[in-house]
Every structure is written in structure tokens, then in C-alpha cells.
Design a protein around this motif. Structure first.
Motif, PDB file in Angstrom:
ATOM      1  N   ALA A  32     -18.303  41.841   9.078  1.00  0.00           N
ATOM      2  CA  ALA A  32     -18.620  43.118   9.716  1.00  0.00           C
ATOM      3  C   ALA A  32     -19.233  44.111   8.725  1.00  0.00           C
ATOM      4  O   ALA A  32     -19.840  45.105   9.127  1.00  0.00           O
ATOM      5  CB  ALA A  32     -17.361  43.720  10.341  1.00  0.00           C
ATOM      6  N   GLU A  33     -19.097  43.843   7.425  1.00  0.00           N
ATOM      7  CA  GLU A  33     -19.650  44.738   6.404  1.00  0.00           C
ATOM      8  C   GLU A  33     -21.155  44.595   6.247  1.00  0.00           C
ATOM      9  O   GLU A  33     -21.774  45.356   5.507  1.00  0.00           O
ATOM     10  CB  GLU A  33     -18.971  44.479   5.058  1.00  0.00           C
ATOM     11  CG  GLU A  33     -17.499  44.876   5.025  1.00  0.00           C
ATOM     12  CD  GLU A  33     -16.919  44.800   3.621  1.00  0.00           C
ATOM     13  OE1 GLU A  33     -17.687  44.576   2.670  1.00  0.00           O
ATOM     14  OE2 GLU A  33     -15.708  44.979   3.489  1.00  0.00           O
ATOM     15  N   GLY A  34     -21.752  43.605   6.905  1.00  0.00           N
ATOM     16  CA  GLY A  34     -23.198  43.425   6.786  1.00  0.00           C
ATOM     17  C   GLY A  34     -23.556  42.252   5.888  1.00  0.00           C
ATOM     18  O   GLY A  34     -22.744  41.364   5.638  1.00  0.00           O
ATOM     19  N   THR A  35     -24.781  42.271   5.384  1.00  0.00           N
ATOM     20  CA  THR A  35     -25.303  41.125   4.632  1.00  0.00           C
ATOM     21  C   THR A  35     -25.147  41.273   3.123  1.00  0.00           C
ATOM     22  O   THR A  35     -25.530  40.372   2.382  1.00  0.00           O
ATOM     23  CB  THR A  35     -26.797  40.919   4.948  1.00  0.00           C
ATOM     24  OG1 THR A  35     -27.526  42.100   4.583  1.00  0.00           O
ATOM     25  CG2 THR A  35     -26.999  40.638   6.429  1.00  0.00           C
ATOM     26  N   GLU A  36     -24.614  42.393   2.657  1.00  0.00           N
ATOM     27  CA  GLU A  36     -24.491  42.617   1.221  1.00  0.00           C
ATOM     28  C   GLU A  36     -23.057  42.377   0.742  1.00  0.00           C
ATOM     29  O   GLU A  36     -22.093  42.622   1.465  1.00  0.00           O
ATOM     30  CB  GLU A  36     -24.943  44.022   0.852  1.00  0.00           C
ATOM     31  CG  GLU A  36     -26.437  44.239   1.067  1.00  0.00           C
ATOM     32  CD  GLU A  36     -26.930  45.528   0.439  1.00  0.00           C
ATOM     33  OE1 GLU A  36     -28.056  45.534  -0.088  1.00  0.00           O
ATOM     34  OE2 GLU A  36     -26.202  46.532   0.475  1.00  0.00           O
ATOM     35  N   PHE A  37     -22.957  41.909  -0.499  1.00  0.00           N
ATOM     36  CA  PHE A  37     -21.685  41.578  -1.123  1.00  0.00           C
ATOM     37  C   PHE A  37     -21.547  42.375  -2.418  1.00  0.00           C
ATOM     38  O   PHE A  37     -22.528  42.670  -3.083  1.00  0.00           O
ATOM     39  CB  PHE A  37     -21.631  40.083  -1.475  1.00  0.00           C
ATOM     40  CG  PHE A  37     -21.718  39.141  -0.314  1.00  0.00           C
ATOM     41  CD1 PHE A  37     -20.616  38.368   0.053  1.00  0.00           C
ATOM     42  CD2 PHE A  37     -22.900  38.993   0.415  1.00  0.00           C
ATOM     43  CE1 PHE A  37     -20.695  37.478   1.097  1.00  0.00           C
ATOM     44  CE2 PHE A  37     -22.984  38.103   1.477  1.00  0.00           C
ATOM     45  CZ  PHE A  37     -21.872  37.346   1.824  1.00  0.00           C
ATOM     46  N   TYR A  38     -20.322  42.657  -2.813  1.00  0.00           N
ATOM     47  CA  TYR A  38     -20.069  43.306  -4.095  1.00  0.00           C
ATOM     48  C   TYR A  38     -20.138  42.263  -5.207  1.00  0.00           C
ATOM     49  O   TYR A  38     -19.556  41.173  -5.096  1.00  0.00           O
ATOM     50  CB  TYR A  38     -18.695  43.975  -4.110  1.00  0.00           C
ATOM     51  CG  TYR A  38     -18.600  45.190  -3.232  1.00  0.00           C
ATOM     52  CD1 TYR A  38     -19.067  46.434  -3.661  1.00  0.00           C
ATOM     53  CD2 TYR A  38     -18.052  45.102  -1.950  1.00  0.00           C
ATOM     54  CE1 TYR A  38     -18.991  47.550  -2.836  1.00  0.00           C
ATOM     55  CE2 TYR A  38     -17.977  46.221  -1.122  1.00  0.00           C
ATOM     56  CZ  TYR A  38     -18.449  47.431  -1.568  1.00  0.00           C
ATOM     57  OH  TYR A  38     -18.381  48.533  -0.752  1.00  0.00           O
ATOM     58  N   TYR A  39     -20.833  42.603  -6.267  1.00  0.00           N
ATOM     59  CA  TYR A  39     -20.942  41.684  -7.402  1.00  0.00           C
ATOM     60  C   TYR A  39     -19.744  41.853  -8.331  1.00  0.00           C
ATOM     61  O   TYR A  39     -19.488  42.954  -8.834  1.00  0.00           O
ATOM     62  CB  TYR A  39     -22.243  41.943  -8.166  1.00  0.00           C
ATOM     63  CG  TYR A  39     -22.410  41.074  -9.389  1.00  0.00           C
ATOM     64  CD1 TYR A  39     -22.399  39.686  -9.297  1.00  0.00           C
ATOM     65  CD2 TYR A  39     -22.579  41.643 -10.651  1.00  0.00           C
ATOM     66  CE1 TYR A  39     -22.558  38.886 -10.410  1.00  0.00           C
ATOM     67  CE2 TYR A  39     -22.743  40.855 -11.776  1.00  0.00           C
ATOM     68  CZ  TYR A  39     -22.723  39.477 -11.659  1.00  0.00           C
ATOM     69  OH  TYR A  39     -22.868  38.688 -12.774  1.00  0.00           O
ATOM     70  N   LEU A  40     -19.018  40.756  -8.578  1.00  0.00           N
ATOM     71  CA  LEU A  40     -17.819  40.805  -9.413  1.00  0.00           C
ATOM     72  C   LEU A  40     -18.029  40.227 -10.803  1.00  0.00           C
ATOM     73  O   LEU A  40     -17.092  40.178 -11.602  1.00  0.00           O
ATOM     74  CB  LEU A  40     -16.662  40.074  -8.724  1.00  0.00           C
ATOM     75  CG  LEU A  40     -16.198  40.645  -7.386  1.00  0.00           C
ATOM     76  CD1 LEU A  40     -14.909  39.960  -6.940  1.00  0.00           C
ATOM     77  CD2 LEU A  40     -15.999  42.152  -7.456  1.00  0.00           C
ATOM     78  N   GLY A  41     -19.231  39.752 -11.102  1.00  0.00           N
ATOM     79  CA  GLY A  41     -19.508  39.258 -12.445  1.00  0.00           C
ATOM     80  C   GLY A  41     -19.580  37.747 -12.535  1.00  0.00           C
ATOM     81  O   GLY A  41     -19.544  37.029 -11.530  1.00  0.00           O
ATOM     82  N   LYS A  42     -19.669  37.258 -13.771  1.00  0.00           N
ATOM     83  CA  LYS A  42     -19.759  35.823 -14.030  1.00  0.00           C
ATOM     84  C   LYS A  42     -18.364  35.197 -14.016  1.00  0.00           C
ATOM     85  O   LYS A  42     -17.388  35.821 -14.438  1.00  0.00           O
ATOM     86  CB  LYS A  42     -20.427  35.563 -15.381  1.00  0.00           C
ATOM     87  CG  LYS A  42     -21.885  35.986 -15.438  1.00  0.00           C
ATOM     88  CD  LYS A  42     -22.483  35.690 -16.794  1.00  0.00           C
ATOM     89  CE  LYS A  42     -23.919  36.180 -16.896  1.00  0.00           C
ATOM     90  NZ  LYS A  42     -24.504  35.920 -18.237  1.00  0.00           N
ATOM     91  N   ALA A  43     -18.315  33.970 -13.536  1.00  0.00           N
ATOM     92  CA  ALA A  43     -17.037  33.252 -13.460  1.00  0.00           C
ATOM     93  C   ALA A  43     -17.095  32.000 -14.321  1.00  0.00           C
ATOM     94  O   ALA A  43     -18.178  31.511 -14.678  1.00  0.00           O
ATOM     95  CB  ALA A  43     -16.730  32.872 -12.014  1.00  0.00           C
ATOM     96  N   HIS A  44     -15.928  31.484 -14.644  1.00  0.00           N
ATOM     97  CA  HIS A  44     -15.812  30.244 -15.402  1.00  0.00           C
ATOM     98  C   HIS A  44     -14.897  29.290 -14.634  1.00  0.00           C
ATOM     99  O   HIS A  44     -13.799  29.685 -14.228  1.00  0.00           O
ATOM    100  CB  HIS A  44     -15.246  30.506 -16.791  1.00  0.00           C
ATOM    101  CG  HIS A  44     -16.079  31.428 -17.625  1.00  0.00           C
ATOM    102  ND1 HIS A  44     -17.196  31.001 -18.301  1.00  0.00           N
ATOM    103  CD2 HIS A  44     -15.999  32.770 -17.836  1.00  0.00           C
ATOM    104  CE1 HIS A  44     -17.749  32.022 -18.916  1.00  0.00           C
ATOM    105  NE2 HIS A  44     -17.048  33.111 -18.652  1.00  0.00           N
ATOM    106  N   PRO A  45     -15.339  28.069 -14.389  1.00  0.00           N
ATOM    107  CA  PRO A  45     -14.529  27.125 -13.612  1.00  0.00           C
ATOM    108  C   PRO A  45     -13.311  26.659 -14.401  1.00  0.00           C
ATOM    109  O   PRO A  45     -13.319  26.635 -15.641  1.00  0.00           O
ATOM    110  CB  PRO A  45     -15.491  25.976 -13.362  1.00  0.00           C
ATOM    111  CG  PRO A  45     -16.430  26.005 -14.526  1.00  0.00           C
ATOM    112  CD  PRO A  45     -16.592  27.467 -14.866  1.00  0.00           C
ATOM    113  N   ASP A  46     -12.277  26.269 -13.673  1.00  0.00           N
ATOM    114  CA  ASP A  46     -11.071  25.700 -14.273  1.00  0.00           C
ATOM    115  C   ASP A  46     -10.894  24.281 -13.724  1.00  0.00           C
ATOM    116  O   ASP A  46     -10.224  24.077 -12.710  1.00  0.00           O
ATOM    117  CB  ASP A  46      -9.851  26.555 -13.935  1.00  0.00           C
ATOM    118  CG  ASP A  46      -8.588  26.006 -14.570  1.00  0.00           C
ATOM    119  OD1 ASP A  46      -8.678  25.036 -15.358  1.00  0.00           O
ATOM    120  OD2 ASP A  46      -7.488  26.530 -14.281  1.00  0.00           O
ATOM    121  N   PRO A  47     -11.537  23.293 -14.348  1.00  0.00           N
ATOM    122  CA  PRO A  47     -11.488  21.918 -13.833  1.00  0.00           C
ATOM    123  C   PRO A  47     -10.063  21.387 -13.679  1.00  0.00           C
ATOM    124  O   PRO A  47      -9.810  20.537 -12.821  1.00  0.00           O
ATOM    125  CB  PRO A  47     -12.265  21.111 -14.887  1.00  0.00           C
ATOM    126  CG  PRO A  47     -13.152  22.122 -15.549  1.00  0.00           C
ATOM    127  CD  PRO A  47     -12.359  23.384 -15.569  1.00  0.00           C
TER     128      PRO A  47
END
Length: 261
Positions: A242-257
Motif C-alpha cells: 500500500a506504500e507504493g512502488t518505492e522502498f527504503y534503502y537500508l544499505g549493503k548486506a552480507h550473507p550468512d551461509p
């Protein structure tokens, strides 16, 4: 009672489309590079690549060849899909000449010379963008906690073209992988796409790939090995659709295999 009738300035169809394009793609201020180049071209008939780079440096903006090429593709329209190019008039805003100079496209330049109203509106868009862009981190492609669409991510991460229509929840390309998360799914979402995603802590996000993928799937392995392969994972999130087509950017992530199941 006397009526005052003021003349209404007229715009051609192409002029309207130019203004639509610049309002949608430049005035939001999300990338300073287009704005700096257009601002210089309002004052000068041409700008060399070196002059543009120096102007960017004066504004404290990061400069790299991938971003400069991306800006060229946006301003010559080659970045956009065919329907979008048609909506924007399918005529470049700026061209890079054989003399290694940026100039306004002849169609746009003629409109500026012949239609003062169009020139005023064009100038207003660029000046407004110059003020808005101050809200963004000019040293990074994306600014933390600002809102971006899937198309924005393709553009600002320097993808060759707009692939937002086939991005869905994520897509890995050009050593980047934007990941889009809708935190709350609406009730009508099918079970196959109702991915379980939540913040375990402020630093840890539980995230799901598309359905029918396993830990051995190539796209999953690529994400799990992102750090080793030099792929930047960028996380975007919104509370619900419902917020529309835009998202808040939270930064770069690192996977935890080790936590992958």
C-alpha cells in the motif's frame, strides 16, 4: 465586471514529453551527475567530459566511468524500455558529439530558442533538482533510508538498461544484487510467494529467495557467495504494498551461509 484574459503559453507534444522525462528522471535529485551536466549546459553551448568531471568534483560528487556512462544512457534515452522512451518522446535530451562534447539535442535546443516558456520550465526543473539533490549522499550511489523504486536501483547501480519489470524480489547483475522486501504481505498473496521475511534483530534480516529454489541453485549460490565474488547486496524494504512502488534503502548486506536453510 471586467474579465482579464491572459494568453496561455503553448508547448509542442515533444516539449511536453521532454518536461515529463526530466520531471520523472532528474527533478527527484536522486543522482547529482545529470543535474550538474544539465546545469552547465543551460549556461554554455557545450561541455567537455573533463569539464563535467571537474564540475562534479567541485560539488564533492563521486566520479567513476560506470556512473558517467550510465548518465549518458539516461540522457540519450537508451537506458529506458521502448514504452518509456515513447512516453518521453524517444528523442535524446543530451548527445555526446564526435568532438567529445556534450550538447543539448538539436530538437531540445531549438525549443529553448523558440519557446521562452519551455525554457523557463526546463530551467525551473533543473534548479529544483539542484536543491533537492542536497538531501542525498553524493559520495554513494544510494543514500541510506531514502526511498527508491526498482527502476531507480537499475539506474543508480549503473545497469545498462531498465530491467525493473523482470527484477521481482531480487536480481543479480553487473556485480550488484538489489533485494526488495515487502515486510507485510497482503491477505491475497499466494502461499508460493508468501515468503517468510523478518528482522531477527536490527542487524539481521531473515530473507527468502524465490520459490522452488534450493541451496544448490545457481542464483542462490551466487547470493550466498556474494562476498567472495565481490557482489554488492543492496537491501530495500517497505512495510507493505500500500506504500507504493518505492522502498527504503537500508544499505549493503552480507550473507550468512551458515544460517541458510
Amino acid at each position: 465586471m471586467q474579465k482579464i484574459k491572459e494568453p496561455v503559453p503553448l508547448l509542442t507534444d515533444q516539449e511536453k514529453k521532454y518536461l515529463v522525462m526530466l520531471s520523472a528522471e532528474v527533478m527527484n535529485g536522486k543522482r547529482r551527475h545529470e543535474i550538474v551536466l544539465l546545469s552547465r549546459l543551460l549556461k554554455e553551448s557545450s561541455v567537455t567530459a573533463l569539464e563535467w568531471v571537474h564540475a562534479l568534483a567541485e560539488h564533492g560528487s563521486s566520479v567513476d566511468s560506470q556512473t558517467l556512462d550510465s548518465v549518458k544512457r539516461v540522457l540519450d534515452m537508451s537506458f529506458f524500455t521502448e514504452p518509456t522512451r515513447k512516453k518521453y518522446g524517444d528523442t535524446p535530451v543530451v548527445v555526446f558529439t564526435e568532438a567529445q562534447q556534450f550538447v543539448f539535442h538539436p530538437v531540445l535546443l531549438q525549443s529553448m530558442q523558440n519557446n521562452e516558456y519551455f525554457k523557463e520550465m526546463l530551467t525551473d526543473i533543473i534548479q529544483s533538482a539542484s536543491h533537492i539533490t542536497e538531501q542525498y549522499d553524493c559520495h554513494e550511489h544510494l543514500t541510506l533510508y531514502k526511498k527508491y523504486s526498482r527502476k531507480d536501483s537499475c539506474k543508480l547501480l549503473n545497469w545498462l538498461s531498465d530491467e525493473s519489470s523482470t527484477m521481482y524480489g531480487y536480481k543479480t547483475k553487473y556485480q550488484t544484487c538489489p533485494i526488495f522486501v515487502s515486510y507485510h504481505k497482503h491477505e491475497g498473496v499466494e502461499a508460493s510467494t508468501n515468503y517468510q521475511e523478518e528482522f531477527i534483530s536490527p542487524e539481521v534480516l531473515k530473507w527468502s529467495t524465490r520459490s522452488r529454489r534450493t541451496l544448490e541453485s545457481e542464483e542462490v549460490r551466487t547470493i550466498l557467495e556474494a562476498d567472495e565474488q565481490g557482489i554488492d547486496l543492496h537491501v530495500f524494504i517497505k512495510k507493505d504494498d500500500a506504500e507504493g512502488t518505492e522502498f527504503y534503502y537500508l544499505g549493503k548486506a552480507h550473507p550468512d551461509p551458515q544460517s541458510a536453510v
